[in-house]
Write a protein that holds these residues in place. Structure first.
Motif, PDB file in Angstrom:
ATOM      1  N   HIS A   2     -50.269 -34.909  55.348  1.00  0.00           N
ATOM      2  CA  HIS A   2     -51.364 -33.758  55.122  1.00  0.00           C
ATOM      3  C   HIS A   2     -50.318 -32.437  54.463  1.00  0.00           C
ATOM      4  O   HIS A   2     -50.984 -31.888  53.496  1.00  0.00           O
TER       5      HIS A   2
ATOM      6  N   SER B 136     -52.854 -22.054  57.133  1.00  0.00           N
ATOM      7  CA  SER B 136     -54.344 -22.225  57.571  1.00  0.00           C
ATOM      8  C   SER B 136     -54.510 -21.889  59.111  1.00  0.00           C
ATOM      9  O   SER B 136     -53.715 -21.530  59.604  1.00  0.00           O
TER      10      SER B 136
ATOM     11  N   HIS C  24     -52.028 -24.929  60.574  1.00  0.00           N
ATOM     12  CA  HIS C  24     -50.601 -24.843  60.360  1.00  0.00           C
ATOM     13  C   HIS C  24     -50.003 -23.667  59.471  1.00  0.00           C
ATOM     14  O   HIS C  24     -50.863 -22.980  58.874  1.00  0.00           O
TER      15      HIS C  24
HETATM   16 ZN   LIG Z   1     -54.278 -28.126  55.747  1.00  0.00          ZN
END
Ligand SMILES: [Zn+2]
Lengths: 206, 350
Positions: free
Chosen positions: B115, B141, B144
């Motif tokens: 990801h 985000s 993370h």
């Molecule tokens: Zn992400």
């Protein structure tokens, strides 16, 4: 001919045919590795049955009840497989499939299906024989009960640690032939609201 | 299979966005997203079980919609790509199960991808000046906060640092809540900060003291900041004084933005990499983009920010990374991969 998938306990994948019965079934009782094994089990079941995806007329899935994380893997896989071959998706209550397999093979007509629901609970459904179309007659459930409070039942109690996809598929074939689809809503059978623990904003000073 | 410009469908379910993208090589054909954000709003954060249930309901319709938007049919696809981690385990598993079955049904290869590296791959889509490597990437985000060194997108990515407690987006959500603002916190803090003085309150910058820098030069910490804001607000309230919400919001945001950009630019300088790529939903924050632009310009560093629709979690970035792997001659993933909620960034493909 249908592909059938059930991940409400372990992972089970089958290829079934109304006339030919269960052509192939592959699975594992492992209740932790649904996402890992699903692709290989589909491939293996198709290969063992000697059936290419394009020859299938639909995909049946056990909709639960069962532990959610694993259950979703099978439903998601069945839906996209059906999308990929442009054939219908056929939802089936997983307990119905277990009851049908028991009843169709001559088991006692009154049967109580009991499966693991985690959190010290069982999921329970009760059936009273097969109807004129050969479909199991569900009298109660599925409901969740504490493990030591499974209701008394005048019949056979059947604790199912595995849900064979062959039963899911054959029941779907039967219901289709009898014009009795759908057997269930196209939604996972969760029986619990999602577990949410909204953390209240807590004070850091006193 | 077309290895020059493969047609790839990408599936992303690592958090609360069900993303499906379709790309042909580096050309973006569709980027369709169904978000369960509204369902999480009343809980003040992403609830994993709510997210996983929403993915299961949204995934198949989202695939259909993406194909329609891309004007391609399933049997044209060269491959399926899917996020196998990192992310919420139960959410990831929905995408993994769906992607495997789709690939088997179509008899096409599957690429299980990382990801975080996908966020970097987003920058390759529909651009005339393709991403150059090496580049430093700052991914921020609600899930993370990571600083990466990307030497080669498909073969060599290194984790420089990451948050040791809360993600930056989480800090926005938590501070928004303690200011009585709704979820998600990022846009709310932005709105509340209008007219506020970013230097009114000097909130702490996590892991920037010399002794912390020794071990955590490129790591982040936002838990202490959140606590500092809470303490400051509570002391005001206890004293019966009004809380200057605009100043608190602006000062908090400044502390986050300052530490994010300072560490990213420090990495570019120290490693001699004149490029910084931003990704992740928090990039929507205008103040973060502005400060990053200012500071990179001053340091002679090229700043790259993909369009916002490609910064938030999406399936197109996963498809883009899958296409890069194919174009780079990489073999498909074997079908036995699982969802790995803590997949390290060095594992670009599972
Ligand atoms: Zn992400």
């Amino acid at each position: 001919m249908l592909l059938a998938i059930d991940t409400s306990a372990g992972t089970s994948v089958a290829v079934v045919d109304r006339d030919g019965g269960v052509l192939a079934q592959r699975g594992t009782p492992d209740a932790m590795r649904h996402a890992e094994v699903i692709g290989e089990l589909i491939t293996e079941a198709l290969a063992a049955a000697g059936v290419a995806p394009g020859r299938l007329s639909g995909v049946a899935a056990g909709m639960g009840p069962g532990p959610y994380t694993g259950l979703r893997v099978g439903i998601a896989a069945a839906r996209t497989f059906a999308l990929g071959i442009r054939r219908p998706f056929v939802p089936v209550p997983s307990h119905d499939a277990v009851a049908w397999a028991h009843l169709a093979s001559g088991g006692a007509p009154a049967v109580q299906i009991v499966t693991d629901a985690r959190r010290r609970e069982f999921a329970v459904s009760e059936y009273l024989g097969l109807d004129a179309d050969g479909l199991p007659v569900r009298a109660a459930g599925p409901v969740l009960v504490p493990r030591d409070e499974v209701p008394a039942f005048d019949g056979v109690r059947l604790d199912a640690a595995e849900i064979p996809a062959g039963g899911v598929g054959m029941l779907a074939e039967l219901a289709f032939a009898a014009g009795r689809l759908p057997l269930a809503d196209d939604a996972a059978i969760y029986l619990r609201e999602p577990d949410v623990t909204p953390s209240p904003g807590k004070r850091v000073t006193r | 299979m077309n290895r020059n410009a493969p047609l790839v469908l990408g599936i992303e379910t690592s958090c609360d966005e069900t993303g499906v993208g379709v790309v042909r090589g580096t050309e973006l054909l569709a980027n369709t997203i169904a978000s369960s954000m509204d369902e999480h709003a009343r809980y003040g954060g992403v609830v994993p079980e709510v997210a996983a249930r929403a993915h299961l309901e949204a995934l198949e319709p989202t695939i259909r919609q993406a194909l329609a938007e891309a004007s391609v049919s399933l049997d044209e696809l060269d491959a399926v790509a899917v996020t196998s981690g990192p992310g919420l385990a139960g959410a990831l598993m929905v995408g993994v199960g769906a992607a495997k079955a789709l690939a088997v049904s179509l008899d096409v290869p599957i690429y299980a991808v990382n990801h975080l590296v996908g966020h970097v791959g987003a920058d390759l889509l529909d651009t005339e000046a393709p991403l150059e490597t090496p580049t430093v990437a700052l991914l921020v985000s609600g899930g993370h906060t990571s600083l990466l060194l990307v030497r080669d997108l498909v073969s060599d990515v290194e984790l420089l640092g990451e948050t040791i407690d809360d993600a930056a987006g989480e800090a926005f959500d938590k501070v928004a809540r303690l200011l009585g603002l709704p979820y998600p916190g990022g846009p709310e803090i932005d709105r509340a900060a209008v007219g506020g003085d970013p230097s009114a309150i000097r909130f702490p910058r996590g892991l920037t003291k010399p002794k912390d820098l020794e071990r955590h030069r490129y790591d982040f910490s936002f838990s202490g900041l959140k606590t500092a804001v809470a303490r400051w607000v509570e002391q005001r309230e206890a004293a019966g004084e009004p809380v200057p919400v605009a100043d608190v919001a602006a000062s908090f945001r400044e502390a986050v933005v300052d530490v994010l950009t300072a560490k990213a630019i420090d990495a570019c300088r120290e490693l001699g990499v004149p490029r910084l790529l931003l990704g992740g939903g928090v990039i929507a924050n205008a103040r973060l983009r502005a400060v990053a632009a200012e500071r990179t310009a001053a340091a002679g560093i090229e700043l790259r920010i993909p369009p916002l629709s490609l910064c938030t979690d999406n399936g197109a970035m996963i498809a883009a990374l899958g296409a890069q792997l194919i174009m780079g001659g990489h073999e498909p993933s074997t079908l036995g991969f699982g969802a790995d909620s803590t997949l390290p960034v060095t594992e670009i493909q599972a």
